[in-house]
Scaffold this active site. Structure first.
Site, PDB file in Angstrom:
ATOM      1  N   GLN A  49      46.998  19.820  11.024  1.00 48.04           N
ATOM      2  CA  GLN A  49      46.655  19.367  12.368  1.00 48.04           C
ATOM      3  C   GLN A  49      45.135  19.232  12.555  1.00 48.04           C
ATOM      4  OE1 GLN A  49      48.794  21.835  11.668  1.00 48.04           O
ATOM      5  NE2 GLN A  49      50.752  21.103  12.444  1.00 48.04           N
ATOM      6  N   TRP A  94      52.601  22.965   0.245  1.00 46.53           N
ATOM      7  CA  TRP A  94      52.954  22.601   1.610  1.00 46.53           C
ATOM      8  C   TRP A  94      51.791  21.935   2.346  1.00 46.53           C
ATOM      9  CZ3 TRP A  94      54.936  28.235   2.405  1.00 46.53           C
ATOM     10  CH2 TRP A  94      56.207  28.368   1.834  1.00 46.53           C
ATOM     11  N   GLU A 143      55.631  23.822  16.907  1.00 47.67           N
ATOM     12  CA  GLU A 143      56.247  25.053  16.440  1.00 47.67           C
ATOM     13  C   GLU A 143      56.292  26.016  17.615  1.00 47.67           C
ATOM     14  OE1 GLU A 143      53.941  26.470  13.169  1.00 47.67           O
ATOM     15  OE2 GLU A 143      54.665  24.941  11.789  1.00 47.67           O
ATOM     16  N   ARG A 190      47.954  27.594  20.456  1.00 43.63           N
ATOM     17  CA  ARG A 190      47.824  29.043  20.629  1.00 43.63           C
ATOM     18  C   ARG A 190      47.919  29.645  19.235  1.00 43.63           C
ATOM     19  NH1 ARG A 190      51.751  32.994  20.711  1.00 43.63           N
ATOM     20  NH2 ARG A 190      50.879  35.004  21.358  1.00 43.63           N
ATOM     21  N   ALA A 191      46.846  30.310  18.820  1.00 46.85           N
ATOM     22  CA  ALA A 191      46.723  30.722  17.419  1.00 46.85           C
ATOM     23  C   ALA A 191      47.818  31.706  17.017  1.00 46.85           C
ATOM     24  CB  ALA A 191      45.352  31.342  17.178  1.00 46.85           C
TER      25      ALA A 191
END
Length: 598
Positions: A167, A189, A495, A440-441
Site C-alpha cells: 500500500q 508475498w 483488512e 490504523r497500524a
C-alpha cells in the site's frame, strides 16, 4: 488624519448644554477619536510582512542533471538509510532534470520519491531501473509502503523493472520500455498496489501480488491474478472474467484528473495541474503536451521543516498554494484551505502530525482544491477527524471542477502513539478520492486495541463522490461508511483489525463485527466494482465476522465482484455482503465471492 470639534457657531452648540448632554458629547468625541487613531495602528498578523512564494526546495530535495557526478552513489546512500526505516523521520525526494541517464538503479526505501521534471515522462530517460524489492524483510513485500515513482521513462537493464510494493506506493505517469514485475525476488508475498497514467510496453507480471488497481493506462499484457485485479480505462487490460481469473475491467474511468506535478520550464520550477477528464481511457501524455496549466513556483509557499501552522495558514490566506518539502510537520492548529483551486502538494511523503487533538487539515466547500502526495500521522491526543473535505452540510455543486484527494495517506499509530475517531470525512459533493491508504497500524510502536484507538476510517457524506483506489484497513469499527447519494468506488482493499481481543470486542449489537464497507440504509443509489475484505484475527482466531459488506437492498444500490478472505484461517467470515455469499472456511485462504449484488 486630524480630528476637529464642530464649529462653535453650529446649531448643535448654541446655548448651554446640560451636564448629561456634555457627558454624552464628550463620550462620542472620545469614541470617534479612538476609532480614528486605531485605523492607523497596525493590527498584527494581517499587516505583517507578506510571505514570499517560491525559493529553494531544501536539503532533502536532491536534483540531478545528466552531468551530475556519482548519481548512483547518492541514490545508494539514501537507500541504505531508508531501506528498513519504516517508521523513521527521514524524507527524500529525487528529481531528474530532462535528459538521458545511463546505468542507474534507483532503489527506493521508505519515504523516498523519485520523479522526472519534464512535461512528459519521455523527457527523462533512464537506461536502468527504479527498483523496489524486499531483501530487508526476507523477501516479504507486504510492508513495502510509502514511496513513489512518477514521470519517468525506463529502459530496464534486463528488460523488466521490479516494483514489489504494497500500500501507499503509487506508480504514476511512468513509461516502462519493457516489462514490469510486481513481485519481490523469490516471489514472496506482496499486497499492492496502484498504477495510473502509465504505459508499460511489455507485460505486467503480478505473480504473488494479492490485488492491484490500474487506472487510465496502457499495458502490453497482464500475466496473472491472485484475488482481485481491477482495471478502469486501461488499454490492453485483460477481459473481464471475475472470479476465474479475478479480473474486473471497466472500459473507462467515469471522471479523473491526474495528480499535479513539479516540472521545469527552462530553469524555472512550476507545478503542472492536469485537466479533468470524463470517461477517460489511456494515458494523458502520449499525443503531445498534456491538457492542463502550469502555476509558477512563486505562487506557492514552499513549506520547510519548522514552519508553523500559523505561517502556513497566513500563506493560504494570502492566496498562495502550498508545496511541502520532505519533512515532518507538527501543527497545533488546523490547516485551513479555503480558496478554490488551491494546490497542496507534498514531496517525499511530507508528513503532517496534528498536536493537541486538532484536525490536521480542513478544506472549505469550494471548487477544485487539489490535495496530493502527503501523509497525515495521528498525534497522541485523540483527534475527532484528521482530514475534512468540506464542512458538515456542504451542498455546492462541484461537478465541473471537483476537489481531488490523491496519494494522501493517513496513519494512526506505528510511528508512535496516535488516536483519531474518524480519519477522513468527505462532505463536499463530487469529490474524487484517487488512491488513498487510510491505516490504523497493526505493527510498530503505539499499537494496541485501545492504544491506537480509531473507530472509523473514511466517512462519505457528500453526494456524487468517486473513489478510485480505496485502501482502508484495521479500524476498530467500520472502515468505510457511506451516506452520500450516487457514490461509486472502483477497487477497494481492506483488512479488518487484526488485534481484536475477543468476539465481544467487535460485537455490533446483534451482528458479529462491523462491516468493512457499509452503505447507509438511507442511500438510494450506490455502486462498487472490484472490492475485497480480509480478516486475520490472530489474537483470537475463533472470532467470527458476519460479513465484509453491508448495504440496503434497493434497485439503485449495486455491487460487482466482491470477495472476502480469511488469511490462514485466523477468524472467518460468515457471509460476503449482508446475508449473501458463502462463508470462508479452513486455512487455505480461498476467497468467498459474490459476482453481482443484488
Amino acid at each position: 488624519m486630524p480630528v476637529h470639534a464642530p464649529p462653535t457657531g453650529s446649531a448643535a452648540f448654541r446655548g448651554a448644554p446640560s451636564p448629561s448632554r456634555r457627558r454624552g458629547l464628550a463620550a462620542t468625541l472620545a469614541a470617534t477619536l479612538a476609532a480614528t487613531l486605531l485605523a492607523f495602528v497596525p493590527s498584527g498578523p494581517a499587516h505583517a510582512d507578506p510571505i514570499e512564494g517560491g525559493g529553494d526546495l531544501g536539503p532533502n530535495v536532491i536534483v540531478f542533471d545528466p552531468s551530475t557526478p556519482d548519481i548512483q552513489g547518492r541514490l545508494d546512500e539514501v537507500f541504505k538509510q531508508q531501506e528498513s526505516a519504516q517508521f523513521g523521520s527521514g524524507r527524500y525526494q529525487f528529481l531528474f532534470k530532462p535528459g538521458t541517464y545511463n546505468g542507474l538503479n534507483a532503489q527506493l526505501g521508505f519515504y523516498t520519491s523519485v520523479s522526472g521534471l519534464g512535461l512528459s515522462p519521455d523527457d527523462v530517460s533512464i537506461n536502468g531501473d527504479v527498483t523496489v524489492d524486499a531483501g530487508w524483510f526476507n523477501g516479504n513485500a507486504t510492508q513495502n509502503f510509502w514511496r513513489s515513482a512518477e514521470n519517468l521513462s525506463l529502459n530496464p537493464v534486463n528488460g523488466t523493472n521490479r516494483w514489489a510494493v504494497s500500500q501507499a506506493a503509487p506508480f504514476r505517469r511512468m513509461h516502462v520500455k519493457g516489462g514490469l514485475n510486481l513481485a519481490p525476488d523469490g516471489y514472496g508475498w506482496a499486497s499492492g498496489g496502484y498504477i495510473a497514467d502509465s504505459k508499460i510496453d511489455g507485460s505486467v507480471g503480478p505473480y504473488s501480488q494479492q490485488q492491484w488497481y490500474t487506472r487510465d493506462s496502457q499495458v502490453g499484457g497482464w500475466q496473472n491474478a491472485v484475488w482481485n485485479m481491477t482495471f478502469s480505462g486501461v488499454e490492453g487490460a485483460p477481459a473481464q472474467s471475475f472470479p476465474d481469473p479475478p479480473y474486473t475491467t471497466l472500459e473507462t474511468t467515469p471522471t479523473s484528473r491526474e495528480k499535479p506535478f513539479l516540472h521545469l520550464d527552462g530553469d524555472a520550477y512550476k507545478v503542472f495541474v492536469p485537466e479533468k477528464r470524463t470517461n477517460a481511457r489511456g494515458v494523458t501524455w502520449d499525443s503531445g503536451a498534456p491538457a492542463g496549466s502550469s502555476i509558477d513556483l512563486d505562487q506557492f509557499y514552499v513549506v520547510k521543516p519548522g514552519a508553523t501552522a500559523q505561517t502556513i495558514n497566513a500563506a493560504l490566506d494570502q492566496g498562495l498554494n502550498l508545496l511541502f518539502t520532505p519533512g515532518v510537520y507538527h501543527v497545533d492548529e488546523t490547516i485551513e484551505v479555503n480558496r478554490a483551486d488551491t494546490v497542496v502538494l507534498g514531496l517525499g511523503l511530507a508528513t503532517i502530525i496534528p498536536d493537541n487533538g486538532v484536525t490536521a487539515m480542513k478544506v472549505a466547500d469550494v471548487d477544485g482544491v487539489k490535495l496530493a502526495g502527503f501523509l497525515i500521522d495521528a498525534g497522541p491526543v485523540n483527534s475527532e477527524t484528521l482530514l475534512e473535505v468540506g464542512p458538515e452540510g456542504s451542498s455546492a455543486d462541484h461537478s465541473a471542477n471537483p476537489t481531488t484527494v490523491q496519494d494522501v495517506f493517513i496513519r494512526i499509530g506505528g510511528a508512535g502513539p496516535g488516536k483519531a475517531t474518524t480519519s477522513m470525512v468527505v462532505n463536499s459533493d463530487d469529490t474524487i478520492i484517487d488512491h488513498t491508504w487510510v491505516w490504523r497500524a497493526d505493527h510498530g510502536d503505539g499499537v494496541g486495541w485501545e492504544t491506537n484507538r480509531a473507530d472509523f476510517g473514511v466517512r462519505v457524506n457528500g453526494d456524487d463522490v468517486l473513489a478510485t483506489g480505496l485502501f482502508v484497513e484495521h479500524f476498530n469499527k467500520y472502515d468505510v461508511e457511506w451516506y452520500g447519494e450516487r457514490g461509486r468506488t472502483i477497487f477497494f482493499q481492506n483488512e479488518k483489525a487484526y488485534d481484536a481481543p475477543n468476539q465481544a470486542a467487535i460485537q455490533n449489537g446483534d451482528t458479529k463485527g462491523y462491516a468493512a464497507y457499509r452503505v447507509d440504509d438511507s442511500v438510494e443509489q450506490h455502486e462498487g466494482w472490484g472490492m475485497g475484505s480480509y480478516c486475520y484475527y490472530n489474537v483470537d482466531p475463533t472470532i467470527q465476522q458476519h460479513n465484509g459488506f453491508q448495504a440496503p437492498v434497493k434497485p439503485g444500490v449495486r455491487f460487482h465482484h466482491l470477495l472476502v478472505v480469511s488469511l490462514g484461517g485466523q477468524g472467518q467470515y460468515e457471509r460476503v455482503i449482508n446475508d449473501t455469499g458463502g462463508p470462508t472456511s479452513g486455512t487455505s485462504t480461498v476467497p468467498s465471492v459474490v459476482v453481482q449484488f443484488p
